[in-house]
Design an enzyme around this catalytic site. Sequence first.
Site, PDB file in Angstrom:
ATOM      1  N   CYS A 166       0.892   0.087  -9.381  1.00 18.27           N
ATOM      2  CA  CYS A 166       0.877  -0.215  -7.948  1.00 18.27           C
ATOM      3  C   CYS A 166      -0.510  -0.674  -7.491  1.00 18.27           C
ATOM      4  O   CYS A 166      -0.651  -1.759  -6.908  1.00 18.27           O
ATOM      5  CB  CYS A 166       1.363   0.983  -7.144  1.00 18.27           C
ATOM      6  SG  CYS A 166       0.463   2.525  -7.429  1.00 18.27           S
ATOM      7  N   TYR A 167      -1.530   0.124  -7.752  1.00 21.25           N
ATOM      8  CA  TYR A 167      -2.877  -0.281  -7.339  1.00 21.25           C
ATOM      9  C   TYR A 167      -3.328  -1.594  -8.003  1.00 21.25           C
ATOM     10  O   TYR A 167      -3.886  -2.469  -7.340  1.00 21.25           O
ATOM     11  CB  TYR A 167      -3.889   0.817  -7.664  1.00 21.25           C
ATOM     12  CG  TYR A 167      -3.730   2.107  -6.915  1.00 21.25           C
ATOM     13  CD1 TYR A 167      -3.716   2.152  -5.523  1.00 21.25           C
ATOM     14  CD2 TYR A 167      -3.629   3.319  -7.597  1.00 21.25           C
ATOM     15  CE1 TYR A 167      -3.602   3.349  -4.836  1.00 21.25           C
ATOM     16  CE2 TYR A 167      -3.510   4.529  -6.922  1.00 21.25           C
ATOM     17  CZ  TYR A 167      -3.492   4.539  -5.540  1.00 21.25           C
ATOM     18  OH  TYR A 167      -3.380   5.730  -4.866  1.00 21.25           O
TER      19      TYR A 167
END
Length: 308
Positions: A117-118
């Site tokens: 995600c990041y």
Amino acid sequence: MRIPTVFIDGDQGTTGLQIHERLRGRTDIRLATLPADERKNPDRRQAAINDCDIAILCLPDAAAREAVGYIRNPEVRAIDASSAHRTQPQWVYGLPELDEGQAQRIARAKRVTNPGCYPTGAIALLRPLIDEGWLPRDYPVTIHAISGYSGGGRAAIDEYEANDAPIATPFKVYGLGLEHKHTPEIELHTGLAHRPFFVPAYGAYRQGIVLTIPIALRLLSPGTDGERLHACLAQRYSGTSHVKVMPLADARAMAHLDPQALNGTNDMRLGVFVNAERGQVLLSAVFDNLGKGASGAAVQNLDLMLAA
């Protein structure tokens, strides 16, 4: 016309449940899962994986590696939503917007690894600037990111949502040992020459990410300014469906970034905030950690593979 079978291995986890919800009701695929009493049966898992066309692995890293080892049918293709294969050269990185040819690479691939995600936000901001030479590969990058607590998986969700749980910490910075598992992924797929500083945090809301990267213009080539950085990002993503770059005028008028603004979608919004007088630029990405940061990305990759 034959309908392809898609098997979700690990459909009861946070990402698996979201993928199942996004695929439920589609008529162009046959969605396969295992009953609760068979999910940990290795024989049933092997049979299900080898009987499908595309397996989506929503498992912890070790279990994902195990599942890949189960594949004997050479026609089976896999999308791994874990972090087990994100830096492995044998796997195609599942960020279709990475460069001009990445969507086609995903479409043809046997093995696709979903981005973290990041890293999705960090790579989307940095990779075009590095590719075009606006940001040096040896720039000392620092990444600050705040995710909803669902990014911590079931344990974090229980901590914040269980009725009998104590009041959870409203804001929590973690990864203080600077060994977060997403950092090598970011370094590799941005093209950075050195490991970036990555400072993640959880907020007391369920889902959504705001990620920011500060840029000091004095460290860039003479003549580089915020407008040029913005133009580079806008050009890279001008033809994409799910990544949009805010106009500079919109960024100038914005007082804050809402991490929940794109929840429930597979979209990501990039921003470039400029203080020309101070020689400073702030790059930003807003997206749903359970959407473009996980299940939405997996379904986007699945659709590319199904269309090939």
